[in-house]
Design a protein around this motif. Structure first.
Motif, PDB file in Angstrom:
ATOM      1  N   GLU A   1       0.506  -1.313   5.097  1.00 30.38           N
ATOM      2  CA  GLU A   1       1.448  -2.241   4.454  1.00 30.38           C
ATOM      3  C   GLU A   1       2.766  -1.513   4.139  1.00 30.38           C
ATOM      4  O   GLU A   1       3.782  -2.139   3.932  1.00 30.38           O
ATOM      5  N   HIS A   2       2.681  -0.217   4.008  1.00 28.29           N
ATOM      6  CA  HIS A   2       3.852   0.582   3.655  1.00 28.29           C
ATOM      7  C   HIS A   2       4.160   1.523   4.822  1.00 28.29           C
ATOM      8  O   HIS A   2       3.233   2.058   5.433  1.00 28.29           O
TER       9      HIS A   2
ATOM     10  N   HIS B   1       2.554   7.551  -3.929  1.00 27.98           N
ATOM     11  CA  HIS B   1       2.462   6.168  -3.443  1.00 27.98           C
ATOM     12  C   HIS B   1       1.122   5.496  -3.783  1.00 27.98           C
ATOM     13  O   HIS B   1       0.977   4.293  -3.551  1.00 27.98           O
TER      14      HIS B   1
ATOM     15  N   MET C   1      -1.210   2.197  -2.093  1.00 28.87           N
ATOM     16  CA  MET C   1      -0.314   1.513  -1.158  1.00 28.87           C
ATOM     17  C   MET C   1       0.070   2.419   0.017  1.00 28.87           C
ATOM     18  O   MET C   1       0.126   1.977   1.172  1.00 28.87           O
ATOM     19  N   GLY C   2       0.287   3.707  -0.264  1.00 31.68           N
ATOM     20  CA  GLY C   2       0.683   4.646   0.776  1.00 31.68           C
ATOM     21  C   GLY C   2      -0.422   4.926   1.773  1.00 31.68           C
ATOM     22  O   GLY C   2      -0.181   5.455   2.857  1.00 31.68           O
TER      23      GLY C   2
ATOM     24  N   PHE D   1      11.290   7.770   0.719  1.00 36.12           N
ATOM     25  CA  PHE D   1      10.287   6.734   0.403  1.00 36.12           C
ATOM     26  C   PHE D   1       9.727   6.930  -1.007  1.00 36.12           C
ATOM     27  O   PHE D   1       9.612   5.994  -1.795  1.00 36.12           O
TER      28      PHE D   1
ATOM     29  N   TYR E   1       9.990   4.485  -4.197  1.00 36.56           N
ATOM     30  CA  TYR E   1       8.755   3.871  -4.681  1.00 36.56           C
ATOM     31  C   TYR E   1       8.546   4.167  -6.177  1.00 36.56           C
ATOM     32  O   TYR E   1       8.198   3.285  -6.952  1.00 36.56           O
TER      33      TYR E   1
END
Lengths: 383, 356
Positions: free
Chosen positions: B310-311, B302, B305-306, B225, B229
């Protein structure tokens, strides 16, 4: 995550057999008082020890028989070096020749170089140093300025090398020199030479390290003559050769066992009934060591398969040297210790002193932590 | 082709099939529904049809005959895909129960970390004691545990039907929202067919190894991930992967992950040998430590967002933060390992580290 792999096949029988032999040899050496484990490391220079190790068949074991080797696998060599380091044996004299100079000569050297030099290395009679770094070229190896120019049947070298461990005691250096234009990628025009330190045109200046010891040197070349058959590989092929050495240089047990004797002394001083904190910290260090040993074994296996595990080697060195740096810091939390080089009556303070004063070098020599992380990041596909 | 090669080819085939299956089936939607408390029965059925719960059973017992060390690679894969089922628990419980000579059972199973007490009454046995945070304790069909009776250690398989009303307190979930139930075993009766001789205490250590392998898999997912990203996310006009600060953070995480895989495999290879507890202690200690560090780094990479749903990163990191404390956290295993090492003395450490 396809960037790297650490499979660890079981050791072949010949590696287990070598392990028994080297353990018996080291028990005799140490039991006979020929070296003192807690005062030694793989950089301790002891030509007599190396001679005995050579006579017992523990140097150059992966090389072919015609140059004095035993045509064994990398895993056999791995086990021999691993055992030497764990036992605190003073391997420094033959270490560089066995680890990287010898393999380079074997692969890229002239017939004369192979025939004249390698059997002596195997016997523990001929030692090497590394001539890569320069005052203005450390991590940025491509910035090398030492020059070699054609002269008659050979070459003349002018320039200087620095951080040359044991240049005042070894017989040869392998010197990386500029022989042509660097080109756009900066990696062209470099060639390696075997340099005999007993010849004229070379001078060695000592550099004392922060423990007061003399391992480092600066080496100056002034119209130093090298015959062409002491050139390694093709003219201009030096960059590929030095980067090819790095997997050997970075993945071995020397990258996480530099202060193993401190851990042993620490465990013995704490004794069989540790308090909760001592038990947890010792357990943590041992868990790190167990993982590193397996990672390093698997790189030895990859080398045996003829691969170039550069990312894996960088990972072993980055994780391994971080571990080495931690051992003294943890030791002083677990016991009331005041390190001293002079306190010969007590082993732990003396061992700790040696380690504290050498620890900064662990994450610098053989590629700094920052350079390694760049290589790992490239392996991950980030650059 | 020799037998070992044939075995490993069979294992590789099974691993590839499982990977394809789990990649397709363990979707974000499935994970989100499991988070919300819906039991992913369809996913279980798909895994059962693929033979995963029985993978470690001998072929004669309807399994794939995968050896424990290879089975651990499958367990790691379940961790990679964050499979929201007691599938690893079932695989290992099936293997242990079958090896102890237990009669075949079907359905989901779990491993109980604590050992209990057992008393014989004729052809029946009565259990005593309480087990806390049992993985999927009230959801599985069978619970495998170790218990001491007058004659020694026993392996006991308790059917869910014997546990009616024995759950203690409100339902509890770990940080990944997987059920972890406290169960009171006092006066629970089982038939003698459900009690087997246990060679030695293994369940707790095997559970720790299972979590270590799952964490190794989850860390690999986290790094996948994070690398993607960092290549996609652009700031200051370029992908953040081009910043040296990000490169070095991820290189450090890769080092922890590599050490974690090595440590977890050390434990898997030690199965059945005298060094098993030593190796598991090293594995759970090293992997658990790496889990915390890798989770911290990948979240930092991240950014905000992390930190959201949503992720999908959180499906993996919340499992890391849960699994590192299950079947003994680093504190437990480091201390255990330290005691083993100190009791044996400094000169015994190297032979222990290099034992075949």
């Amino acid at each position: 995550m396809q960037a790297f792999r650490f499979d660890a096949p079981p050791l072949p029988p010949e590696a287990s057999e070598a392990c028994e032999r080297v353990r018996a040899f080291l028990a005799t050496e140490c039991g006979g008082g020929r070296y003192v484990p807690h005062r030694c490391s793989w950089s301790t220079f002891d030509p007599e020890f190396s001679r005995r190790a050579g006579a017992a068949g523990f140097i150059g074991v992966t090389w072919p028989r015609e140059v004095g080797g035993q045509a064994q696998s990398s895993l056999v060599r791995f086990v021999i070096t691993r055992e030497m380091l764990a036992a605190g044996a003073p391997c420094g004299a033959h270490w560089i020749a066995d680890r990287q100079s010898g393999p380079q000569i074997l692969r890229h050297g002239s017939e004369r170089a192979r025939r004249e030099i390698l059997p002596r290395v195997c016997r523990g009679e001929c030692f090497f140093g590394i001539g890569m770094s320069e005052p203005d070229s450390g991590s940025d190896l491509a910035a090398v300025r030492t020059r070699a120019r054609r002269h008659g049947e050979g070459w003349l070298i002018d320039g200087s090398k620095i951080w040359t461990s044991q240049a005042h005691r070894v017989h040869y250096l392998i010197v990386l020199a500029r022989t042509g234009e660097a080109g756009e990628d900066r990696h062209g025009g470099l060639t390696q030479f075997i340099v005999d330190l007993s010849a004229s045109g070379v001078t060695v200046r000592p550099i004392h390290n922060l423990s007061g010891g003399h391992e480092f040197n600066e080496v100056f070349f002034r119209e130093y003559y090298v015959p062409d058959d002491m050139r390694l590989g093709d003219e201009g092929a030096g960059w590929a050769m030095v980067t090819g050495e790095l997997a050997f240089e970075r993945s071995g047990p020397d990258r996480f066992l530099s202060d193993y004797r401190l851990l042993v002394e620490l465990i013995d001083t704490i004794g069989p009934e540790p308090d909760a904190r001592q038990a947890a910290e010792i357990g943590r260090l041992v868990s790190h060591l167990a993982a590193l040993l397996r990672m390093s074994t698997s790189v030895a296996a990859l080398l045996d398969e003829g691969r170039s595990p550069n990312t894996e080697a960088a990972l072993v060195k980055d994780v391994g040297t971080a571990f080495e740096r931690e051992v003294p810091e943890i030791a002083r939390l677990l016991l009331p210790l005041q390190p001293s080089l002079d306190d010969h009556a007590q082993r732990l303070p003396e061992t700790l002193a040696h380690v504290v004063l050498h620890a900064p070098s662990f994450t610098i020599r053989g590629g700094t932590r920052e350079i390694l992380r760049g290589i790992i990041a490239r392996g991950l596909g980030l650059r | 082709m020799n037998t070992a090669t044939a075995d490993s080819e069979l294992t590789n085939l099974l691993l590839e099939q499982a990977d394809r299956l789990l990649r397709a089936e363990v979707t974000r939607e499935v994970l989100a529904r499991a988070d919300a408390g819906a039991c992913p029965t369809p996913l279980w059925e798909i895994c059962e049809q693929a033979g995963l719960p029985a993978a470690l059973l001998p072929e004669a017992a309807g399994g794939a005959g995968i050896a424990m060390a290879d089975g651990m690679r499958l367990v790691r894969q379940l961790g990679y895909h964050a499979v929201p089922l007691p599938l690893a628990e079932t695989m290992l419980a099936q293997a242990l129960w079958s090896a102890a000579g237990g009669a075949p059972v079907t359905g989901s199973m779990t491993l109980v970390a604590e050992s209990l007490a057992l008393r014989r009454r004729g052809v029946r046995y009565t259990l005593a004691g309480r087990a806390s945070r049992v993985p999927w304790g009230t959801a599985v069909q069978h619970l495998l545990l170790e218990a001491h009776d007058e004659d020694g250690l026993r392996l006991v398989l308790v059917p869910q039907s014997a546990l009616s009303g024995k759950a203690v307190g409100e339902p509890v979930r770990n940080l990944a929202f997987e059920p972890r139930d406290t169960i009171d075993f006092d006066a629970v009766e089982v038939d003698e067919a459900m009690v087997r001789q246990a060679p030695r205490q293994l369940l707790f250590a095997l559970g720790a190894l299972m979590r270590a392998q799952q964490m190794a898999g989850a860390m690999e997912r986290c790094l996948d991930f994070a690398v993607s990203y960092a290549m996609e996310r652009r700031q200051f006009g370029r992908p953040i992967a081009k910043f040296q600060a990000i490169q070095h953070m991820l290189a450090e995480a890769a080092g922890h992950y590599a050490a974690a895989v090595a440590a977890a495999d050390l434990g898997a290879d030690a199965w059945g040998g005298a060094q098993f507890e030593f190796a598991v202690a090293a594995a759970k200690s090293r992997v658990g430590e790496a889990a915390g560090k890798v989770a911290a780094i990948v979240h930092q990479v991240h950014g905000a967002m992390g930190f959201t749903q949503e992720h999908p990163l959180h499906f993996s990191t919340r499992r890391l933060w849960s699994w590192r404390d299950e079947f003994g956290g680093e504190g437990h295993w480091q201390t255990r390992l330290g005691h083993l090492v100190c009791a044996a003395g400094g000169s015994a450490l190297w032979p222990a580290l290099t034992a075949d």
